[in-house]
Structures are given as C-alpha cells and as structure tokens.
Design an enzyme around this catalytic site. Sequence first.
Site, PDB file in Angstrom:
ATOM      1  N   PRO A   3       0.832  -1.208   0.000  1.00 57.87           N
ATOM      2  CA  PRO A   3       0.000   0.000   0.000  1.00 57.87           C
ATOM      3  C   PRO A   3       0.864   1.254   0.000  1.00 57.87           C
ATOM      4  CG  PRO A   3      -0.026  -1.070   2.151  1.00 57.87           C
ATOM      5  CD  PRO A   3       0.667  -2.007   1.222  1.00 57.87           C
TER       6      PRO A   3
ATOM      7  N   TYR B 227       0.664   5.302  13.013  1.00 55.72           N
ATOM      8  CA  TYR B 227      -0.758   5.632  12.939  1.00 55.72           C
ATOM      9  C   TYR B 227      -1.475   5.011  14.139  1.00 55.72           C
ATOM     10  CZ  TYR B 227       0.763   7.384   8.470  1.00 55.72           C
ATOM     11  OH  TYR B 227       1.439   8.097   7.501  1.00 55.72           O
TER      12      TYR B 227
ATOM     13  N   ARG C  94       8.328   0.795  -4.206  1.00 55.15           N
ATOM     14  CA  ARG C  94       8.880   1.704  -5.212  1.00 55.15           C
ATOM     15  C   ARG C  94       9.213   1.038  -6.535  1.00 55.15           C
ATOM     16  NH1 ARG C  94      12.315   5.365  -0.953  1.00 55.15           N
ATOM     17  NH2 ARG C  94      11.612   3.746   0.472  1.00 55.15           N
TER      18      ARG C  94
END
Length: 357
Positions: free
Chosen positions: A24, A185, A325
């Site tokens: 993700p 998070y 990437r």
Amino acid sequence: MASKLFSPITLRQTEIRNRLWVSPMCQYSATARDGMPTDWHLGHYAGMARGGAGLVIVEATGVVPEGRISPECLGLWNDAQRDALGRVVELVHAAGAKIAVQLGHAGRKASTYAWLPGAVEGTVPESEGGWATVAPSARAFGDLAEPREMTQTDIDAAVTAFVSASTRAVEAGFDAVEIHGAHGYLGHQFLSPLSNLRTDEYGGDLWGRSRFLREVVAGVRDAHPVLPVLVRLSATDWVEGGLTAEDVTQVAGWLQDAGADLIDVSSGGNVERAQIPVGAGYQAPLAAKVKDSGAPVAAVGMITSAQQAETLLRLGSVDAVCVAREWLRNPYLGLHWAKELRGDLDAIRPAQLWRAF
C-alpha cells in the site's frame, strides 16, 4: 526448479496467484477531498495488476473522515466511496489479480498536508479543511498539532468504524482487508509505550496496549468469517524504550488468535528522527523474527530484485513479499521478474503483451 515467488498462496479460502504483492502506497489523489477515488486510482492499480501482481493492496484508506492522513486520502466511510472503489476492484480482477484495501486511522498523524513535491509540511488547520486529531494520549508527533486523548466512547467508535469499513470493502468486492497498525498511525500509537501513556485497560503492559488492535481484528473476523485479514505492524520503533521485535512477535501471535491471517511486517514511523538502518531488505530480518509467532508474514522494505525476493521465500523467512517503489518505477515488474525467474508467465501475462514477454 519452479519459482517460489510465483507460486500461489491461500489465505482462508482465497487463493492468490503468486507471492509478489503491491505494498500500500499513499497517492494523495482524492483531489475533491471527499475520500473518493479518481481516474488516477483506476489506472494506477489496474496497471500493476496487469503487470503480474498477485495481490494489489490499495493505499491507506480512512475508516472515518478524521482518520485520513491528509484531506486528499481515500476513504471508506460511506456507500458512495464503496461503489466508486468497486470499479477499481473490477479492473484489478479483470487483470487476474486479487485486491485488498488497507483500512486505517492516522490518529495524531492525521490532518497533514499531502506528502507531495513542493507541499507545505505539518498539520492542515481547520481553516484550510483540516480537523482536530485524536490519539491514545495527548502527546503530539513532532511538530504536529497536539491530539485529544480518546475516551472509551471514541475507542468504541473507532473499532466500529473499522468493522463497518471492512463490510463496505466486502460489498465492493475486495478479496481481503489489511488493518493498518504500523508507521505511527492509530493502531501503532496504541501499541507503542512511547505514544500510549494510558493507565486504563488500553494502556500499561503490552497486553493492554495491544487491546485496540485485537478488538479491531476480532470485530472484523466476527463480521466476516472467511475474509482474509492482514495486519501491517511496525516491528520496532528503532529507539530505546520503544517497541521491539520481541514485543511485536508476541502481539502477532495474539492477533492471529483474534483472527488475523498474515502479518505484513514493516518498522518505524512513530518517532521523529529515529536512526533507521535503511538498506537492501533491511526489514526482512524483522519479518523472519515475527514469523516465530507462528503467523504467516510478508516482508517489505527495499526489496528491489527478483533474486532477493526469491531467496527470502526459499529460506522460509517469509511467506510473501510486498514491493513498493519498484512497482512505481515499473508497473510491469511482475512480468519482468517472472521471466527472470522462469516463472509461469502464461499465468499472469495479458494476451495483449505476449510480444514483449
């Protein structure tokens, strides 16, 4: 010898055609700031599916508006978003891949400017479309705005929001969900003693600090008995006094007991200026450690070659690899790597590309 990377893997009742997955990656492309996918998302995810990915994991998607990392991030808190994401699902399925969505809540790291070239850094003020943030404790991340400490009502609502978003994901046709518990998070904020200073049942020892994530996973599992549930965890905070790989290995076992099917192992993100030894495959040893929990794991982080990925799987260190990437650099990465490893190209190659592969 057949390629391990291009062999199938089954989670619950879902077979995924290979073990090379799309990690993700935030795109900050919900440009209307309504959490809705745009044409960019349609082309972006379908392209990597056509390129041979086994599982495409859609970027961090807010389970509530205030859970978004930035105002330009995707959401799955309403049915319009569900229906729009359903088109992304259709395109990925048409290319033969499976698709998951990473469900997230950014907590104290929410309401930031999009991480794009030339963008302003920091918290987006309410006057510019930002919002007040919440977290396990009223401790800010770096220079971001100080969050409000969550009440029991807030925590219950957040758990419910994750479960509701998982239901919308199923209705949209997603094959799996990933609960975001990494990178500083909300799930990670609860888990780490550096950001969770609570003294109630959601704080204190590791069992207490893991309660929020355990409740989210158990809630999703109860709602969807056969849905594959992945959890992304940061295996270390990379600072003294923070989470360790031993801690996260223990948590991974508890999450598997709660209903998780695979742990997607990353690291860091909860402390500014942590000294992270970034290098080729630098997080793979962490994934191998977390695998000691008995849970299947995926590795991520500077996995940049077919041989590197194949070796990790052949050593038994991991069960899948998430690549980021390299997919951005080459959306046909899977086809290139399958050709290099003599994998079954026919199983993943669109007929329209046979002249090239």
